[in-house]
Design a protein around this motif. Structure first.
Motif, PDB file in Angstrom:
ATOM      1  N   LEU A   1       0.826  -1.205   0.000  1.00 20.02           N
ATOM      2  CA  LEU A   1       0.000   0.000   0.000  1.00 20.02           C
ATOM      3  C   LEU A   1       0.859   1.252   0.000  1.00 20.02           C
ATOM      4  O   LEU A   1       0.559   2.225  -0.698  1.00 20.02           O
ATOM      5  CB  LEU A   1      -0.943  -0.009   1.213  1.00 20.02           C
TER       6      LEU A   1
ATOM      7  N   GLN B   1       0.544   3.430  -3.285  1.00 18.13           N
ATOM      8  CA  GLN B   1      -0.343   4.572  -3.078  1.00 18.13           C
ATOM      9  C   GLN B   1       0.417   5.892  -3.064  1.00 18.13           C
ATOM     10  O   GLN B   1      -0.043   6.883  -3.633  1.00 18.13           O
ATOM     11  CB  GLN B   1      -1.120   4.408  -1.760  1.00 18.13           C
TER      12      GLN B   1
ATOM     13  N   LEU C   1      -0.156   6.958   5.019  1.00 16.69           N
ATOM     14  CA  LEU C   1      -1.137   5.951   4.630  1.00 16.69           C
ATOM     15  C   LEU C   1      -2.266   5.846   5.651  1.00 16.69           C
ATOM     16  O   LEU C   1      -3.443   5.818   5.290  1.00 16.69           O
ATOM     17  CB  LEU C   1      -0.448   4.593   4.463  1.00 16.69           C
TER      18      LEU C   1
ATOM     19  N   ALA D   1      -5.863   2.025  -8.062  1.00 16.55           N
ATOM     20  CA  ALA D   1      -4.457   2.382  -7.869  1.00 16.55           C
ATOM     21  C   ALA D   1      -3.528   1.424  -8.604  1.00 16.55           C
ATOM     22  O   ALA D   1      -2.546   1.838  -9.212  1.00 16.55           O
ATOM     23  CB  ALA D   1      -4.129   2.395  -6.380  1.00 16.55           C
TER      24      ALA D   1
END
Length: 357
Positions: A43, A47, A318, A343
């Protein structure tokens, strides 16, 4: 079969039961640590835009290989051991027979191991170029080239993982009650002559890449040492023609630690493979060898968190993203298309998009 109930009571009252339960607890903890750690890593790398670099994509590939171990390989071992314990079977009763899941988890574990060492090698090469040729880094290391190298490493690694089975019909995959893993085995009825030596290809491949990785890291750190020495002599001004940043040096240190960690975790399994080819049977040692290597899948996120301040900042961003989104201004029209797409799709498009000079 007549003595099942008495042997079960004996097993339940023996210290061996406590050892089996501890191993099950270890497997559960490893699953949680591997899955959570690598999901967070993926992530962060996918991201945060600051990690959408060649190095970030390589680290995401490494996290994906480790995540596959935590989602498929370790849970199958947990299932086999829990089923065995629930059925009241001891370690000796857990027969090692070929099964379809072993033909999935065995090559998957071997392939992910090869992907890990290949990715660490590519990370070392990327850092070496960034340190030795900082002005040419963007021209030499592009996202598109990195994406193709990642695909090549995955295809090559899993092709290598199935080579033993393709090279000899006598080599198969069985679940071992000693190592608690699906491993390549040779039928006991036949003597392991030359076909069994193909297993040495695994150790030769990994140690060749590890040797190259250590050599590249040595050259990189020798250059960093010379750079730091020249910078101290010149004061705060950087040497002419060099633009090394603190993040470049930190990334090189992080990758070197990853290399040492993988080497330490892979060495026992290499010794076990060589010993197996020579005819030795190390039951207890095989368990420690395989599970030390498996535990390496949850070390990477700990290494990033300890040594990479950018990663720690990415983790904080995050988990604070919902708060930031609620207080931030509405995105511009140019970024709305990127935010509407998933994403992962956006990252794949960015990886394979030709880069402008």
């Amino acid at each position: 079969m007549w003595g099942n109930s008495s042997s079960l009571n004996c097993t339940l009252s023996s210290p061996a039961l406590l050892g089996e339960i501890c191993k099950l607890v270890l497997m559960v903890l490893l699953i949680v640590a591997i899955v959570l750690g690598n999901v967070v890593s993926l992530l962060v790398f996918l991201q945060a835009r600051q990690f959408r670099t060649s190095q970030g994509y390589l680290k995401a590939s490494l996290a994906l290989a480790d995540l596959a171990v935590g989602l498929i390989v370790v849970p199958y071992s947990l299932y086999r051991e829990a089923s065995s314990l629930a059925s009241g079977l001891g370690q000796g009763s857990n027969t090692a027979t070929p099964s379809l899941p072993c033909f999935i988890t065995g090559p998957l574990f071997a392939g992910c191991t090869f992907v890990s060492i290949t990715t660490i090698f590519l990370l070392s090469v990327e850092r070496s170029v960034a340190v030795l040729k900082p002005l040419h880094k963007k021209a030499v290391i592009t996202k598109r080239r990195t994406a193709w190298l990642i695909l090549l490493s995955w295809s090559m690694s899993f092709s290598l993982a199935v080579v033993p089975m393709l090279s000899s019909p006598d080599i198969t995959l069985q679940y071992s009650p000693c190592s608690k893993m699906c491993i390549y085995t040779f039928p006991a009825a036949r003597l392991p002559h030359s076909p069994w030596n193909i297993m040495l290809l695994f150790a030769a491949f990994d140690f060749s890449l590890l040797g190259g990785t250590f050599a590249i890291n040595f050259i990189t750190f020798a250059t960093i040492r010379q750079y730091c020495k020249a910078r101290r002599q010149l004061g705060s001004e950087a040497p002419h023609g060099s633009r090394l940043s603190f993040s470049d040096i930190t990334a090189a240190k992080t990758i070197s630690i990853l290399t040492f960690a993988f080497s330490a975790s892979f060495s026992p399994i290499a010794v076990f493979v060589v010993g197996s080819v020579l005819g030795y049977q190390w039951c207890r040692f095989s368990f420690y060898a395989f599970w030390i290597l498996t535990s390496n899948s949850c070390w990477n996120v700990a290494i990033y968190s300890a040594w990479d301040p950018k990663f720690r900042r990415g983790v904080r961003e995050l988990f604070s993203r919902p708060v930031l989104n609620s207080t931030s201004q509405r995105p511009s029209r140019s970024t709305e298309g990127d935010n509407s797409a998933p994403a992962c799709v956006a990252v794949l498009k960015e990886m394979f998009r030709p880069e402008n000079a």
